[in-house]
Each structure stands twice: as structure tokens, then as C-alpha cells.
Design a protein around this motif. Structure first.
Motif, short mmCIF file in Angstrom:
data_model
loop_
_atom_site.label_atom_id
_atom_site.label_comp_id
_atom_site.label_asym_id
_atom_site.label_seq_id
_atom_site.Cartn_x
_atom_site.Cartn_y
_atom_site.Cartn_z
N UNK A 83 43.31 15.63 58.39
CA UNK A 83 43.81 16.03 59.70
C UNK A 83 44.10 17.53 59.75
N UNK A 84 43.53 18.17 60.75
CA UNK A 84 43.87 19.56 61.08
C UNK A 84 44.69 19.49 62.36
N UNK A 85 45.99 19.53 62.20
CA UNK A 85 46.88 19.30 63.33
C UNK A 85 46.80 20.42 64.36
N UNK A 86 46.81 20.03 65.62
CA UNK A 86 46.79 20.99 66.72
C UNK A 86 48.12 20.88 67.46
N UNK A 87 48.86 21.97 67.50
CA UNK A 87 50.13 22.03 68.22
C UNK A 87 50.09 23.22 69.17
N UNK A 88 51.05 23.31 70.10
CA UNK A 88 51.05 24.45 71.03
C UNK A 88 51.12 25.80 70.34
N UNK A 89 51.60 25.84 69.10
CA UNK A 89 51.78 27.11 68.42
C UNK A 89 50.56 27.59 67.65
N UNK A 90 49.58 26.73 67.44
CA UNK A 90 48.46 27.12 66.58
C UNK A 90 47.33 27.76 67.38
N UNK A 91 46.51 28.49 66.66
CA UNK A 91 45.31 29.10 67.22
C UNK A 91 44.19 28.05 67.12
N UNK A 92 43.87 27.39 68.25
CA UNK A 92 42.95 26.26 68.21
C UNK A 92 41.55 26.67 67.72
N UNK A 123 48.35 15.35 57.37
CA UNK A 123 48.79 13.96 57.39
C UNK A 123 49.33 13.59 56.00
N UNK A 124 50.40 12.79 55.92
CA UNK A 124 50.92 12.39 54.61
C UNK A 124 49.88 11.72 53.72
N UNK A 125 48.84 11.14 54.34
CA UNK A 125 47.79 10.49 53.56
C UNK A 125 47.03 11.48 52.68
N UNK A 126 47.18 12.78 52.97
CA UNK A 126 46.51 13.78 52.15
C UNK A 126 46.89 13.67 50.68
N UNK A 168 39.94 15.76 63.12
CA UNK A 168 39.86 14.95 61.90
C UNK A 168 38.46 15.02 61.30
N UNK A 169 38.42 15.15 59.99
CA UNK A 169 37.20 14.84 59.24
C UNK A 169 37.38 13.39 58.80
N UNK A 170 36.39 12.57 59.08
CA UNK A 170 36.54 11.13 58.85
C UNK A 170 35.43 10.62 57.93
N UNK A 171 35.83 9.78 56.99
CA UNK A 171 34.87 9.11 56.11
C UNK A 171 35.08 7.60 56.23
N UNK A 172 34.00 6.88 56.53
CA UNK A 172 34.04 5.42 56.59
C UNK A 172 33.40 4.90 55.31
N UNK A 173 34.20 4.30 54.44
CA UNK A 173 33.72 3.92 53.12
C UNK A 173 33.19 2.49 53.04
N UNK A 174 33.72 1.60 53.85
CA UNK A 174 33.28 0.20 53.78
C UNK A 174 33.54 -0.48 55.11
N UNK A 175 32.65 -1.38 55.48
CA UNK A 175 32.83 -2.16 56.70
C UNK A 175 32.91 -3.64 56.34
N UNK A 176 33.86 -4.32 56.95
CA UNK A 176 34.01 -5.76 56.75
C UNK A 176 33.92 -6.41 58.13
N UNK A 177 32.77 -6.98 58.47
CA UNK A 177 32.61 -7.57 59.81
C UNK A 177 33.53 -8.76 60.02
N UNK A 178 33.95 -8.94 61.26
CA UNK A 178 34.79 -10.08 61.60
C UNK A 178 34.04 -11.38 61.41
#
Length: 230
Positions: A83-92, A123-126, A168-178
Motif C-alpha cells: 500500500x502506498x497511502x494517499x492522504x491530503x498531505x502527500x504529493x500524489x 499497511x501493517x501487513x508489510x 496498491x501493488x497486488x499479487x494474487x497467489x492462489x484461487x479457491x473456487x466456490x
């Protein structure tokens, strides 16, 4: 509100009908005022006089066949993000440029995902390499979910995903179909639901019969002289 007052009066009237019946059949002393004792007597009365047959297997199976969508486990994915957080204070533009640079690096060297997540993610997940674990539909904000469950998407997505939180940079590692849950796995749940519906209907009928035999001023309860009322 008047509607709320009407419902309150009706509830009180039903409670009084049941209390009187509990007294009449010897489950409660007439002068009892303790609400806990009255409540226990009313429960005993309902158990004694309100018949609620147990749903049959055939009835449960019929409900299952008519409501298959209710018994499907949802699609799941195992995913990571940075996550690259965007807030009112950052340079987008600056944040976007850094996110795109990181994405391009990862498309060439995907094994660096955990290291970059630890260094760059807001993000804390980092701290866990960006790992989000197992994610189902409805677990994330809609824009993020749309990217996760996009048909055929896997590996590191080639475009940044924008949400209300940032980029967000997103990686999808596995899919489990319903999959459809088998009848045996949900039979008890269905039986409990059907029994609850039968109990509610039987109680309404029972109260209706009591109301047909009583006089209560100031409130209207649907009354019937027959236990066969529908």
C-alpha cells in the motif's frame, strides 16, 4: 412513534394472555410478580401446549434443492499487497511515480515482493511481506475486491489498484473456487431454520386461540376460535 407504541401494547397483551394461561393450567401462582418466574412459567407453558413437529429429512432436502445458492461456499483468494497511502498531505504524483517504479521492479523480480512490502507498504501487513491471507468476497473494499476477483487475474497484477486508501501493488497467489456444500453438511442448519419457522407459526396460532377466548381492552390481537387458524 405510534407504530412502536402499538407493537409494545400488543407484546404486553400477548405476555398477559400467556401469563393467565400459565396460571389456569397450574404452572404459575396467580399472585406471582417476579418476571423471571413468570418467564419460566410461560416457557414451560409453550413447551407443554404448543406442538412443533420436527422437520423430516424430505422437507429439509426439498428446502436445500430450492435454495441451492444459499449453500455455496464463496470464492477465495490468497493475496498480498503493498500500500502506498494517499492522504491530503502527500504529493500524489510523487506517490504514484514511486508505486509504478516499485511495480515495474516487481514485474521483473517478483521474489522481491516481501522485501519491498516491508520497506514501502503503509499497511501493517508489510511486516508479513504484504500477506493478506485468505480473502473472500465482501472482506475488502469493493474496488480492491474487484481487482482480486477479476476473471483470470493471477500473480502480480500489471496495473496499480486504486482504492480510498491509496495505491496498491497486488499479487494474487492462489484461487479457491466456490463449491456447493453437500446436503449432509447443512441438514442440521436447515432443520433448525425450518423448526424455527414452524415454532413461530404455531405460537401465533396458539396466541390467536387464547385471544379468541379472552377480552383485552385497548389492543387488537388477531383472534380465532379454532386452533386450525392459518
Amino acid at each position: 412513534m405510534a407504530v412502536e407504541a402499538d407493537h409494545s401494547a400488543e407484546f404486553a397483551a400477548v405476555h398477559e394472555l400467556l401469563r393467565q394461561r400459565a396460571v389456569a393450567v397450574g404452572l404459575l401462582e396467580p399472585a406471582t410478580e417476579d418476571e423471571k418466574t413468570v418467564g419460566a412459567a410461560i416457557e414451560a407453558l409453550i413447551e407443554k401446549e404448543v406442538t412443533t413437529p420436527k422437520p423430516t429429512e424430505a422437507e429439509c432436502r426439498r428446502y436445500y434443492e430450492q435454495n441451492l445458492a444459499e449453500f455455496e461456499s464463496g470464492d477465495l483468494v490468497h493475496a498480498r499487497h503493498i500500500l502506498f497511502q494517499v492522504t491530503p498531505q502527500v504529493n500524489v504524483p510523487q506517490v504514484r511515480a514511486r508505486a509504478e517504479q516499485a511495480l515495474n521492479e516487481l514485474l521483473v523480480e517478483p521474489d522481491r515482493f516481501a522485501a519491498l512490502a516491508a520497506d514501502l507498504s503503509n499497511c501493517p501487513s508489510g511486516a508479513q511481506g504484504g500477506n493478506l491471507g485468505q480473502v473472500g468476497r465482501g472482506d475488502m473494499v469493493p474496488e480492491f475486491e474487484k481487482a482480486l476477483f477479476k476473471f483470470g487475474a493471477s500473480g502480480i497484477l500489471r496495473e496499480l489498484v486504486r482504492t480510498r486508501y491509496g495505491l496498491h501493488i497486488v499479487a494474487v497467489d492462489q484461487r479457491i473456487p466456490g463449491r456447493k456444500l453437500p446436503f449432509d453438511a447443512v441438514q442440521e442448519r436447515i432443520a433448525a431454520r425450518l423448526r424455527s419457522q414452524v415454532e413461530e407459526k404455531a405460537l401465533r396460532q396458539y396466541v390467536s386461540v387464547l385471544a379468541g377466548q379472552a377480552e383485552i381492552d385497548g389492543v387488537h390481537i388477531e383472534a380465532s376460535a379454532s386452533p386450525l387458524v392459518q
